[in-house]
Design a protein around this motif. Structure first.
Motif, PDB file in Angstrom:
ATOM      1  N   GLU A 143       0.823  -1.205   0.000  1.00  0.00           N
ATOM      2  CA  GLU A 143       0.000   0.000   0.000  1.00  0.00           C
ATOM      3  C   GLU A 143       0.856   1.253   0.000  1.00  0.00           C
ATOM      4  OE1 GLU A 143      -3.754  -0.392   2.523  1.00  0.00           O
ATOM      5  OE2 GLU A 143      -2.389  -1.816   3.498  1.00  0.00           O
ATOM      6  N   VAL A 144       0.311   2.298  -0.605  1.00  0.00           N
ATOM      7  CA  VAL A 144       1.030   3.573  -0.691  1.00  0.00           C
ATOM      8  C   VAL A 144       1.272   4.156   0.697  1.00  0.00           C
ATOM      9  CG1 VAL A 144      -1.039   4.998  -1.001  1.00  0.00           C
ATOM     10  CG2 VAL A 144       1.161   5.773  -1.935  1.00  0.00           C
ATOM     11  N   LYS A 145       0.370   3.901   1.655  1.00  0.00           N
ATOM     12  CA  LYS A 145       0.553   4.436   3.008  1.00  0.00           C
ATOM     13  C   LYS A 145       1.805   3.876   3.679  1.00  0.00           C
ATOM     14  CE  LYS A 145      -2.441   1.137   5.494  1.00  0.00           C
ATOM     15  NZ  LYS A 145      -1.401   0.541   6.352  1.00  0.00           N
ATOM     16  N   ASP A 146       2.255   2.709   3.204  1.00  0.00           N
ATOM     17  CA  ASP A 146       3.499   2.100   3.710  1.00  0.00           C
ATOM     18  C   ASP A 146       4.669   2.368   2.774  1.00  0.00           C
ATOM     19  OD1 ASP A 146       2.122   0.864   5.888  1.00  0.00           O
ATOM     20  OD2 ASP A 146       1.462  -0.726   4.522  1.00  0.00           O
ATOM     21  N   GLN A 147       4.513   3.318   1.855  1.00  0.00           N
ATOM     22  CA  GLN A 147       5.509   3.604   0.809  1.00  0.00           C
ATOM     23  C   GLN A 147       5.762   2.377  -0.069  1.00  0.00           C
ATOM     24  OE1 GLN A 147       8.576   5.164   3.621  1.00  0.00           O
ATOM     25  NE2 GLN A 147       8.387   7.052   2.411  1.00  0.00           N
ATOM     26  N   PHE A 148       4.723   1.570  -0.223  1.00  0.00           N
ATOM     27  CA  PHE A 148       4.787   0.339  -1.026  1.00  0.00           C
ATOM     28  C   PHE A 148       5.896  -0.605  -0.551  1.00  0.00           C
ATOM     29  CE2 PHE A 148       2.657   3.194  -4.145  1.00  0.00           C
ATOM     30  CZ  PHE A 148       1.494   2.464  -4.308  1.00  0.00           C
TER      31      PHE A 148
END
Length: 387
Positions: A143-148
């Motif tokens: 996820e983008v929130k985890d910087q992928f």
């Protein structure tokens, strides 16, 4: 007449990257930002070595595992870059691109039903290679929130008693995400505790920006559990030379050589001699290309943010992964309309897994001039459909 086709092969979807580019080839004035291929020529001194090898008549098979001189240079490179020591003779194999190394490493390790963890979005070959090897792909959605990045929580939630291999696709294609030291330290601990093996695809290891690449093989206890895959296509602009390599535990490499021996024989001889020159004298070429990519990277991230499409900042590879959810279109719809209306080809994020929905992969392995023209067209398209 009986059906001559394998159900397994028929069931595999073709690559989602290529379907737009047949159209592009027939479209006048179209700009393609889709193919992950450097726009630089292979540096001349590397080409010259390949040409010289042909002039000298070096056109015979090398050993199955590769030219000794090249395997020695690969081991020297890994030693000076990561302080890793590999035996050139027993722990190293030269392959036809990094893709062959992915394929034969999985075939060497998997029995039917073994589960392989695949973080996505990621390179299109991992899932079909697992399937063709008889394994069961298990997707971990990044996820983008985890910087992928792959987090320890997501990894632990995906592991079962059938899990055997974790694929690590960093620096990542398509997101450009990287895993840093502290990130990998947590992953390595879990891999060892759960008695897993790792296939780490590090084809973009030389293309990181502001951060030095770290490999999981550097961590205590991990070299014995890791197949490290790399190659020459991206860093040295040698895509057409078709040359990669893998290093790892002797017992796994031995079986990979066996598969390679029967399916391939050996990697192209002229390419291997050229790669020796690349490793010995190509550092300055890599730096020149990396600096150019970095400038383009910054330009695209800023350009997408300025037109109102949030763009995660990548620190590796040569892709940006902007979010187009605000436009109310699917990734495939956006890419199709953009190509038809503005003659710009990009890749839908869903080509790299269903969790890529709402994103696009755009390569910046193109000239800054082409990128600027493409962004003008994309901005015009976005303004037309912005809600």
């Amino acid at each position: 007449m009986r059906n001559p086709l394998s159900k397994t092969v028929v069931g595999i979807e073709p690559s989602g990257i290529r379907k737009f580019f047949d159209i592009v080839s027939e479209m006048k004035d179209a700009i393609s930002l889709g193919v992950g291929e450097p726009d630089f020529d292979t540096p001349w001194h590397i080409r010259e070595e390949g040409i010289y090898s042909l002039e000298k008549g070096r056109t015979f098979y090398t050993s199955n595992a590769g030219l000794k001189e090249l395997k020695v240079e690969i081991c020297k490179y890994l030693n000076r870059r990561f302080d890793l020591y590999y035996d050139y003779n027993k722990e190293t194999i030269v392959t036809v691109g990094g893709s062959e190394a992915i394929d034969i490493s999985l075939r060497a390790m998997l029995d039917p039903g073994d589960e392989v963890l695949i973080p996505q979005p990621s390179y299109v070959s991992y899932l079909p290679c697992v399937t063709l090897a008889g394994g069961k792909p298990v997707i971990i959605e990044l996820e983008v929130k985890d910087q992928f990045k792959l987090t320890k929580e997501k990894l632990l939630n995906a592991i079962t008693d059938k899990t055997k291999v974790l694929i690590l696709p960093f620096p990542n294609n398509p997101t450009g995400a990287i895993m840093e030291y502290d990130d990998l330290k947590e992953i390595a601990k879990i891999v060892e505790e759960k008695d897993l093996f790792v296939v780490t695809d590090e084809i973009y290891s030389e293309l990181t920006y502001g951060q030095k690449h770290v490999t999981i093989a550097q961590f205590p206890g991990m070299k014995e559990r890791t197949i490290l895959i790399n190659g020459f296509s991206k860093s040295y602009a040698m895509t057409g030379w078709r040359l990669g390599y893998a290093v790892g535990p002797e017992n796994i490499i031995e079986q990979m050589v066996k598969i390679h021996q029967f399916a391939i024989m050996c990697a192209p001889t002229a390419s291997q001699y050229a790669a020796v020159e690349a490793l010995r004298n190509g550092d300055s070429d890599v730096e020149t290309m990396r600096n150019a990519y970095d400038m383009r990277r910054k330009y695209l991230v800023n350009a997408f943010n300025e037109i109102g499409l949030e763009c995660f900042e990548p620190y590796g590879a040569f892709y940006v992964f902007p979010c187009i959810k605000s436009l109310g279109m699917t990734s495939d719809e956006f890419a199709t309309r953009l190509l038809k209306e503005e003659k710009v080809a990009v890749v839908p994020g869903t080509a790299f897994g269903s969790c890529g929905e709402g994103f696009l992969r755009i390569s910046y392995a193109y000239s800054i001039e082409n990128l600027k023209i493409a962004m003008e067209r994309i901005e015009r398209f976005v303004k037309k459909y912005k809600k």
